[in-house]
Design a protein around this motif. Structure first.
Motif, PDB file in Angstrom:
ATOM      1  N   ALA A 147      -9.524  15.848  -5.989  1.00 47.04           N
ATOM      2  CA  ALA A 147     -10.037  14.587  -5.449  1.00 47.04           C
ATOM      3  C   ALA A 147      -9.182  13.412  -5.894  1.00 47.04           C
ATOM      4  N   TRP A 148      -8.828  13.371  -7.178  1.00 48.13           N
ATOM      5  CA  TRP A 148      -8.005  12.279  -7.674  1.00 48.13           C
ATOM      6  C   TRP A 148      -6.590  12.328  -7.083  1.00 48.13           C
ATOM      7  N   SER A 149      -6.065  13.545  -6.885  1.00 46.47           N
ATOM      8  CA  SER A 149      -4.709  13.670  -6.337  1.00 46.47           C
ATOM      9  C   SER A 149      -4.659  13.203  -4.886  1.00 46.47           C
ATOM     10  N   VAL A 150      -5.705  13.521  -4.110  1.00 49.41           N
ATOM     11  CA  VAL A 150      -5.727  13.171  -2.686  1.00 49.41           C
ATOM     12  C   VAL A 150      -6.114  11.706  -2.482  1.00 49.41           C
ATOM     13  N   SER A 151      -6.722  11.080  -3.485  1.00 48.27           N
ATOM     14  CA  SER A 151      -7.292   9.739  -3.309  1.00 48.27           C
ATOM     15  C   SER A 151      -6.266   8.675  -2.952  1.00 48.27           C
ATOM     16  N   PHE A 152      -4.986   8.930  -3.160  1.00 51.65           N
ATOM     17  CA  PHE A 152      -3.959   7.932  -2.854  1.00 51.65           C
ATOM     18  C   PHE A 152      -3.675   7.820  -1.354  1.00 51.65           C
ATOM     19  N   TYR A 153      -3.955   8.871  -0.619  1.00 51.98           N
ATOM     20  CA  TYR A 153      -3.483   8.931   0.755  1.00 51.98           C
ATOM     21  C   TYR A 153      -4.323   8.157   1.770  1.00 51.98           C
ATOM     22  N   PRO A 154      -5.628   8.002   1.599  1.00 47.04           N
ATOM     23  CA  PRO A 154      -6.347   7.143   2.547  1.00 47.04           C
ATOM     24  C   PRO A 154      -5.783   5.723   2.620  1.00 47.04           C
ATOM     25  N   ALA A 174       0.955  -3.264  -8.846  1.00 51.44           N
ATOM     26  CA  ALA A 174       1.912  -3.460  -9.939  1.00 51.44           C
ATOM     27  C   ALA A 174       1.397  -2.847 -11.237  1.00 51.44           C
ATOM     28  N   LEU A 175       0.122  -3.070 -11.522  1.00 55.33           N
ATOM     29  CA  LEU A 175      -0.470  -2.482 -12.729  1.00 55.33           C
ATOM     30  C   LEU A 175      -0.517  -0.960 -12.613  1.00 55.33           C
ATOM     31  N   ASN A 176      -0.834  -0.464 -11.424  1.00 61.78           N
ATOM     32  CA  ASN A 176      -0.963   0.975 -11.225  1.00 61.78           C
ATOM     33  C   ASN A 176       0.353   1.703 -11.457  1.00 61.78           C
ATOM     34  N   ILE A 177       1.450   1.190 -10.920  1.00 61.36           N
ATOM     35  CA  ILE A 177       2.728   1.896 -11.041  1.00 61.36           C
ATOM     36  C   ILE A 177       3.188   1.922 -12.498  1.00 61.36           C
ATOM     37  N   VAL A 178       2.962   0.831 -13.221  1.00 60.29           N
ATOM     38  CA  VAL A 178       3.337   0.819 -14.642  1.00 60.29           C
ATOM     39  C   VAL A 178       2.446   1.781 -15.425  1.00 60.29           C
ATOM     40  N   GLY A 179       1.155   1.798 -15.114  1.00 56.13           N
ATOM     41  CA  GLY A 179       0.243   2.706 -15.811  1.00 56.13           C
ATOM     42  C   GLY A 179       0.608   4.156 -15.603  1.00 56.13           C
ATOM     43  N   PHE A 180       0.889   4.543 -14.365  1.00 58.19           N
ATOM     44  CA  PHE A 180       1.246   5.935 -14.103  1.00 58.19           C
ATOM     45  C   PHE A 180       2.624   6.273 -14.656  1.00 58.19           C
ATOM     46  N   ALA A 181       3.523   5.297 -14.717  1.00 60.47           N
ATOM     47  CA  ALA A 181       4.830   5.541 -15.335  1.00 60.47           C
ATOM     48  C   ALA A 181       4.657   5.844 -16.821  1.00 60.47           C
ATOM     49  N   MET A 182       3.798   5.084 -17.498  1.00 59.69           N
ATOM     50  CA  MET A 182       3.540   5.330 -18.920  1.00 59.69           C
ATOM     51  C   MET A 182       2.873   6.694 -19.125  1.00 59.69           C
ATOM     52  N   TYR A 183       1.962   7.028 -18.227  1.00 63.22           N
ATOM     53  CA  TYR A 183       1.283   8.325 -18.314  1.00 63.22           C
ATOM     54  C   TYR A 183       2.270   9.464 -18.090  1.00 63.22           C
ATOM     55  N   SER A 184       3.208   9.278 -17.174  1.00 61.10           N
ATOM     56  CA  SER A 184       4.219  10.304 -16.905  1.00 61.10           C
ATOM     57  C   SER A 184       5.153  10.480 -18.098  1.00 61.10           C
ATOM     58  N   VAL A 185       5.524   9.371 -18.741  1.00 56.92           N
ATOM     59  CA  VAL A 185       6.385   9.453 -19.931  1.00 56.92           C
ATOM     60  C   VAL A 185       5.678  10.222 -21.037  1.00 56.92           C
ATOM     61  N   PHE A 217       1.809  17.414 -12.986  1.00 57.76           N
ATOM     62  CA  PHE A 217       1.778  17.263 -11.528  1.00 57.76           C
ATOM     63  C   PHE A 217       1.033  15.987 -11.134  1.00 57.76           C
ATOM     64  N   PHE A 218      -0.137  15.766 -11.736  1.00 57.67           N
ATOM     65  CA  PHE A 218      -0.936  14.612 -11.344  1.00 57.67           C
ATOM     66  C   PHE A 218      -0.205  13.304 -11.626  1.00 57.67           C
ATOM     67  N   SER A 219       0.363  13.154 -12.820  1.00 53.59           N
ATOM     68  CA  SER A 219       0.977  11.876 -13.185  1.00 53.59           C
ATOM     69  C   SER A 219       2.194  11.566 -12.325  1.00 53.59           C
ATOM     70  N   PHE A 220       3.063  12.568 -12.101  1.00 52.16           N
ATOM     71  CA  PHE A 220       4.252  12.323 -11.291  1.00 52.16           C
ATOM     72  C   PHE A 220       3.882  12.139  -9.817  1.00 52.16           C
ATOM     73  N   HIS A 221       2.889  12.893  -9.353  1.00 47.71           N
ATOM     74  CA  HIS A 221       2.443  12.722  -7.974  1.00 47.71           C
ATOM     75  C   HIS A 221       1.811  11.346  -7.776  1.00 47.71           C
ATOM     76  N   ALA A 222       1.018  10.886  -8.742  1.00 43.03           N
ATOM     77  CA  ALA A 222       0.400   9.564  -8.653  1.00 43.03           C
ATOM     78  C   ALA A 222       1.457   8.471  -8.612  1.00 43.03           C
ATOM     79  N   THR A 226       2.073   6.027  -5.396  1.00 42.98           N
ATOM     80  CA  THR A 226       2.011   4.577  -5.590  1.00 42.98           C
ATOM     81  C   THR A 226       3.305   3.916  -5.132  1.00 42.98           C
ATOM     82  N   LEU A 227       4.439   4.581  -5.374  1.00 39.64           N
ATOM     83  CA  LEU A 227       5.724   4.043  -4.910  1.00 39.64           C
ATOM     84  C   LEU A 227       5.776   3.983  -3.386  1.00 39.64           C
ATOM     85  N   ILE A 228       5.198   4.975  -2.710  1.00 38.64           N
ATOM     86  CA  ILE A 228       5.131   4.943  -1.244  1.00 38.64           C
ATOM     87  C   ILE A 228       4.325   3.727  -0.793  1.00 38.64           C
ATOM     88  N   THR A 229       3.190   3.485  -1.443  1.00 37.52           N
ATOM     89  CA  THR A 229       2.351   2.343  -1.089  1.00 37.52           C
ATOM     90  C   THR A 229       3.094   1.034  -1.325  1.00 37.52           C
TER      91      THR A 229
END
Length: 392
Positions: A147-154, A174-185, A217-222, A226-229
């Protein structure tokens, strides 16, 4: 006077005459069938110790329970017979009976003392009330992950359908992309870097790596979604929306914190594991504040047009299942401390769900009669939301 050439043969003879017990040249080895075991209350599970190679001396191994009231270990100790056959393997069956739900570690102590035995012969035991609840919890975990992985696409589809991002708050992105970047690191460092993993297990010798492949998978996919958006914000209509000065100030502060932590880790003042923890705290902070700009924007526009409700419904589903899984696990393992003793994860999930409910109220109750096309006055309100002169 002796030189190295004359002494070398004697050194070789001396070294080969002394048996090496520890390290890669072990003359004996101890393995266990598993280091993680789940046992039901009132039932028992078998745990096997395998000894291979030449064992010149016998060893008596006693099992030490971290919490004595949770399980019974039968037998409470075993005697490992000596043997002189390098190719032999001896197995010793241990039964662990569950008495009360909970978590514990069963360690070992050998007599005579041998560190290679005590470091290898241990098991983390989870005592559960019900396997049915265990499988329900497992299903909940996978459903909320999807659910969380698909939630970006709507939101991506909504932007594509409208050919517009008007109504989608740029501060949130802007906050989202930085947050997921930190989570991915954080995830990448603990999952792939052997030095960081070694430091983690040095601090938590019998712990498990908290990062699994689905976290990667989740962090890099998120981050990708977000980059697509964000890319859509450059090609579709956006009126005069910008990243606000407040958001850029906060992101600059987070950037300074991360740079300082990286310098401290690079100069060995901190370990790189501490740097990763710092990145995770940045992510947690962003999770607490990232929904606020969008909620305020919807309120000022008196509309949720441009903000996908599908994103919110999927996020709400994932958040509810995540909290339900924690509650089920708390009951099944009598582990309420994982919720109330360390409330960060549960609190963040609850916080996100509350925002999701607020967004649903905005969409279905407060602004349900909002027109599908923004009026000129609404566009002006969007302009007023940005105090920045720099475009996103």
């Amino acid at each position: 006077m002796y030189n190295l050439r004359t002494l070398l043969p004697s050194i070789v003879v001396l070294l080969t005459a002394v048996p090496i017990i520890n390290g890669e040249n072990n003359i004996f080895k101890f393995d266990v069938s598993t280091n993680d075991l789940t046992v039901l209350v009132g039932e028992g599970e078998r745990w096997i110790i395998d000894q291979s190679g030449t064992l010149p001396n016998g060893y008596n191994i006693t099992f030490i329970k971290q919490h004595p009231n949770l399980v019974d270990v039968v037998p409470p100790s075993v005697f490992i017979e000596p043997n002189d056959n390098n190719n032999s393997t001896n197995s010793y069956n241990i039964t662990i009976f569950g008495k009360s739900p909970g978590h514990l570690v069963i360690t070992s102590q050998s007599q005579p003392n041998e560190t290679s035995i005590s470091s290898n012969v241990f098991v983390r035991v989870t005592v559960a009330n019900s396997m049915v609840i265990y499988y329900i919890s497992l299903v909940f975990g996978w459903v909320y992950f999807v659910a969380w992985s698909v939630s970006f696409y709507p939101q991506i589809y909504e932007n594509f359908r409208r050919k517009s991002v008007v109504g989608l708050n740029f501060d949130f992105l802007a906050l989202n992309i930085v947050g997921f970047a930190m989570y991915s690191v954080f995830n990448a460092g603990l999952f792939w870097n052997s030095d960081i993993q070694a430091e983690y297990f040095n601090r938590y010798p019998r712990g498990l790596n908290p990062v699994l492949i689905n976290d990667i998978f989740f962090s890099f996919h998120a981050m990708f979604a977000t980059l697509i958006t964000i890319g859509q914000c450059f090609i579709y209509e956006r009126a005069e929306q910008r990243v606000s000065t407040t958001a850029r100030s906060l992101l600059s502060l987070f950037c300074v914190v991360v740079i300082i932590l990286a310098i401290l880790a690079g100069t060995n003042v901190l370990h790189w594991l501490d740097f990763l923890y710092g990145c995770s705290y940045v992510k947690l902070t962003i999770t607490l504040i990232k929904y606020i700009p969008q909620a305020v924007m919807n309120y000022r526009r008196k509309s949720t047009v441009g903000w996908s409700i599908g994103n919110i419904l999927l996020d709400f589903t994932g958040g509810m299942l995540s909290m339900l899984q924690m509650i089920l696990n708390g009951y099944n393992y009598d582990d309420w401390d994982s919720i109330f003793g360390d409330p960060t994860k549960f609190g963040l999930g609850l916080f996100s769900v509350c925002f999701d409910i607020f967004f649903m109220l905005q969409h279905y109750v407060f602004y349900r009669h909002a027109t599908k096309k923004l009026s000129e006055s609404q566009t002006t309100t969007v302009e007023d939301l940005s105090s920045s002169t720099m475009k996103f």
